[in-house]
Design a protein around this motif. Structure first.
Motif, PDB file in Angstrom:
ATOM      1  N   LEU A 454       0.929  -1.287   0.063  1.00 53.33           N
ATOM      2  CA  LEU A 454       0.137  -0.018   0.138  1.00 53.33           C
ATOM      3  C   LEU A 454       0.937   1.183  -0.015  1.00 53.33           C
ATOM      4  CD1 LEU A 454      -2.979  -0.631   2.449  1.00 53.33           C
ATOM      5  CD2 LEU A 454      -3.054  -0.920  -0.033  1.00 53.33           C
ATOM      6  N   ARG A 455       2.163   1.182   0.742  1.00 51.79           N
ATOM      7  CA  ARG A 455       2.838   2.440   0.845  1.00 51.79           C
ATOM      8  C   ARG A 455       3.318   2.815  -0.551  1.00 51.79           C
ATOM      9  NH1 ARG A 455       3.594   1.069   6.307  1.00 51.79           N
ATOM     10  NH2 ARG A 455       4.857  -0.616   6.129  1.00 51.79           N
ATOM     11  N   VAL A 456       3.759   1.616  -1.242  1.00 50.22           N
ATOM     12  CA  VAL A 456       4.222   1.843  -2.639  1.00 50.22           C
ATOM     13  C   VAL A 456       3.069   2.359  -3.577  1.00 50.22           C
ATOM     14  CG1 VAL A 456       5.342   0.642  -4.649  1.00 50.22           C
ATOM     15  CG2 VAL A 456       6.021  -0.145  -2.352  1.00 50.22           C
ATOM     16  N   LEU A 457       2.000   1.979  -3.419  1.00 51.86           N
ATOM     17  CA  LEU A 457       0.823   2.342  -4.342  1.00 51.86           C
ATOM     18  C   LEU A 457       0.717   3.736  -3.887  1.00 51.86           C
ATOM     19  CD1 LEU A 457      -1.669   2.087  -5.992  1.00 51.86           C
ATOM     20  CD2 LEU A 457      -2.879   1.559  -3.819  1.00 51.86           C
ATOM     21  N   HIS A 458       0.601   4.195  -2.875  1.00 53.16           N
ATOM     22  CA  HIS A 458       0.341   5.753  -2.246  1.00 53.16           C
ATOM     23  C   HIS A 458       1.578   6.681  -2.643  1.00 53.16           C
ATOM     24  CE1 HIS A 458      -3.414   4.468  -1.048  1.00 53.16           C
ATOM     25  NE2 HIS A 458      -3.141   3.757   0.144  1.00 53.16           N
ATOM     26  N   ARG A 459       2.855   6.118  -2.594  1.00 52.71           N
ATOM     27  CA  ARG A 459       3.943   7.034  -2.592  1.00 52.71           C
ATOM     28  C   ARG A 459       4.745   7.038  -4.165  1.00 52.71           C
ATOM     29  NH1 ARG A 459       7.009   5.897   3.077  1.00 52.71           N
ATOM     30  NH2 ARG A 459       5.008   6.641   4.414  1.00 52.71           N
ATOM     31  N   GLU A 460       4.604   5.670  -4.889  1.00 55.46           N
ATOM     32  CA  GLU A 460       5.369   5.433  -5.885  1.00 55.46           C
ATOM     33  C   GLU A 460       4.563   4.742  -7.059  1.00 55.46           C
ATOM     34  OE1 GLU A 460       9.410   3.969  -5.581  1.00 55.46           O
ATOM     35  OE2 GLU A 460       8.687   3.283  -3.532  1.00 55.46           O
ATOM     36  N   ASP A 498      -9.134   5.451  -2.114  1.00 56.78           N
ATOM     37  CA  ASP A 498      -9.592   5.533  -0.447  1.00 56.78           C
ATOM     38  C   ASP A 498      -8.298   5.052   0.298  1.00 56.78           C
ATOM     39  OD1 ASP A 498     -11.406   5.040   1.506  1.00 56.78           O
ATOM     40  OD2 ASP A 498     -11.818   3.008   1.150  1.00 56.78           O
ATOM     41  N   PRO A 499      -7.750   6.021   0.774  1.00 58.99           N
ATOM     42  CA  PRO A 499      -6.330   5.802   1.415  1.00 58.99           C
ATOM     43  C   PRO A 499      -6.652   5.394   3.148  1.00 58.99           C
ATOM     44  CG  PRO A 499      -6.182   7.795   0.254  1.00 58.99           C
ATOM     45  CD  PRO A 499      -7.323   7.436  -0.101  1.00 58.99           C
TER      46      PRO A 499
END
Length: 563
Positions: A454-460, A498-499
């Motif tokens: 998820l972090r990769v999805l939101h940041r990269e 939908d974070p």
């Protein structure tokens, strides 16, 4: 005279096998992604013959049945903090290090170097997985150490790249003069590196660590010196020569190199409190460690310790995927050998359709893991472009989650193929069954990895573009796979929009990504019999929930022949 004990219908020992030559998916992957001209192939055949020998198998069993022993003090009460291993373990380590299963990818950079190294690592881990922990960490420590002061790099990097294996820590005990060689004038020429991150109050939440790092004010050739005070709940491979450690410095969580032997030849304060009594991984020691004024040198920027040690963690996560794939290969090899030599109900087991379906299904899962691991390794080569680097940032986490989660169930089903023999310690699959869960836990258990996705999805978001670029190369071959790729992309869009609620769907997203990645790689690179079986059972759902419930039309004979 009545004969009461005649041995018949028992399977012969599976020894004298070139495990590399016998593993068609691995051979194909090395030919496809390894160094040009197959330069590594002859060495891999040598490794395959070694690990497939009866002598190596005996050493693997012995290293696990005679596990490490901690010696906190010597006979006279001096603190020594040493871990004693059986000679079998040292023979295995010497062979793996000598073959470059640790750092050969760094010693010979270029296209395919990580694939060649991954294949050697795979072969050793296939037969004895416990030793792979320090081998993996030493490999993974190299990029982190690149961030250290030049003097520290110059002192340690050649030792990590060395193919010598020297189990002696050397150095004088704390507070006592050096005996024999001095590290200051005659240093040990090779080194292994371990890791100490987690603490009892934090576990995966390393920012909750309380180990303190106090600057000494000394800034020498190794960089800024600190003194550490605290307790580490898990320290991997405590017999190593140095450790990367996270601790709270004045500027925040920071990464440090903690050597067992100091530059003056005396031993550092490194109190091994106890060895962990683990479910598996018995040949490898894991411990609790106490730091009390322990000398340490800063690696990377102060306050950026998590980012620094992630340089190491990313590659050990890749090795978890490779190690799990290696375990799957051992499971398939042992199960396939058994069913080809054991008879029941008037037929060889392999000729009974129900058993053939189980082993074929296990082989499909094993090949999917192998091709995924080797494709990932190729993305770590130093000629990887920006797109490949973005792909590996996402695909490593996705694969670590899924492949390692599949490991324990796969080992169990293979074990069952051997019947009661599989459940005994005389055969290797009981050991493998205990080993596989570790690789799902080590370097981030399921939720930690899924949240990283998820972090990769939101940041990269570019990582997802690169990921689906790789997956798209299989488009048009299977309507069901095309549909699943589109649905996975739709889930990505839903989750990214939908974070706040994305955490609840982290596992769903990661699983979908893993399955489309594996399916696409098999469609591109595996025989049609293997790819079709995977797509029909894992993507279309045209099969049962357990191994062996294959739908009609799957070519089990072709799959078994490849296995």
């Amino acid at each position: 005279m009545i004969e009461t004990h005649e041995v018949v219908n028992q399977v012969p020992a599976r020894a004298g096998v070139d495990e590399y030559a016998a593993n068609a998916p691995l051979v194909d992957a090395v030919a496809r992604w390894g160094s040009e001209g197959g330069a590594a192939a002859s060495g891999l055949h040598d490794v395959g013959a070694l690990v497939g020998s009866a002598a190596f198998q005996r050493d693997a069993e012995r290293a696990n049945t005679r596990p490490p022993v901690l010696h906190v003090h010597d006979h006279w009460g001096n603190r020594v903090d040493e871990v004693e291993y059986d000679d079998a373990y040292h023979r295995i380590m010497a062979a793996a290090i000598g073959a470059g299963a640790h750092t050969s990818a760094w010693a010979r950079p270029g296209g395919g170097a990580n694939v060649d190294r991954a294949a050697a690592f795979f072969l050793f881990a296939q037969v004895e997985p416990g030793h792979a922990c320090p081998v993996s960490m030493t490999h993974a420590a190299v990029p982190a150490l690149e961030l250290a002061a030049s003097g520290l790099r110059d002192r340690w990097m050649p030792r990590l790249l060395s193919r010598e294996y020297d189990p002696d820590l050397g150095g004088a005990r704390v507070g006592r003069p050096a005996a024999g060689r001095s590290h200051a004038t005659d240093p040990k020429r090779s080194a292994l590196v371990g890791m100490a991150m987690t603490e009892k109050q934090g576990g995966s939440d390393v920012r909750a660590n309380t180990t303190r790092a106090e600057p000494t004010g000394v800034d020498d050739a190794w960089g800024r010196e600190f003194r550490l005070t605290g307790h580490k709940w898990f320290c991997s491979a405590p017999m190593s020569d140095a450790f990367l450690v996270l601790a709270q410095a004045p500027g925040g969580p920071s990464c440090f190199l903690v050597p067992r032997v100091l530059p003056d030849g005396t031993r550092n304060v490194f109190r091994i409190q106890r060895l962990k009594d683990k479910l598996g991984n018995r040949s490898n020691a894991s411990s609790e460690v106490e730091f009390a004024g322990t000398h340490a040198w800063l690696v990377g920027e102060e306050g950026r310790g998590v980012a620094t040690i992630v340089q190491m963690v990313t590659r050990t996560r890749l090795d978890c995927v490779i190690g799990t794939a290696a375990g799957m290969r051992q499971s398939v090899a042992e199960a396939a050998w058994h069913v080809r030599h054991r008879s029941a109900f008037g037929s060889l087991l392999v000729d009974l359709p129900a058993m053939a379906a189980v082993v074929a299904d296990l082989a499909v899962e094993s090949e999917a893991a192998t091709v995924t691991a080797m494709r990932l390794a190729r993305a770590y080569d130093d000629d990887a472009d920006a797109s490949e680097q973005a792909f590996r940032r996402l695909a490593t986490a996705v694969s670590k989650y899924w492949v390692c989660k599949r490991g324990p169930g796969h080992a169990y089903e293979a074990l069952e193929c051997l019947g009661g023999n599989g459940y005994t310690e005389a055969f290797p699959l009981a050991r493998r069954y205990r080993e596989q869960p570790l690789l799902a836990i080590w370097e981030g258990s399921g939720n930690v990895i899924a949240l990283d996705v998820l972090r990769v999805l939101h940041r990269e978001p570019e990582a997802f573009e690169a990921f689906f670029g790789v997956v798209a190369d299989a488009g048009g071959e299977h309507a069901a796979l095309d549909l699943e790729i589109a649905e996975a992309q739709a889930v990505v869009l839903e989750v990214s929009a939908d974070p706040a609620g994305s955490a609840a769907r982290a596992r769903e997203l990661t699983e979908r990504l893993a399955l489309v990645l594996q399916a696409s790689l098999l469609v591109q690179y595996a025989p049609s019999s293997v790819a079709d079986a995977f797509v029909r059972t894992r993507i279309e759902g045209d099969g049962g929930l357990l191994y062996g419930a294959l739908p009609p039309g799957v070519d089990t004979s072709a799959i078994l022949a490849r296995a």
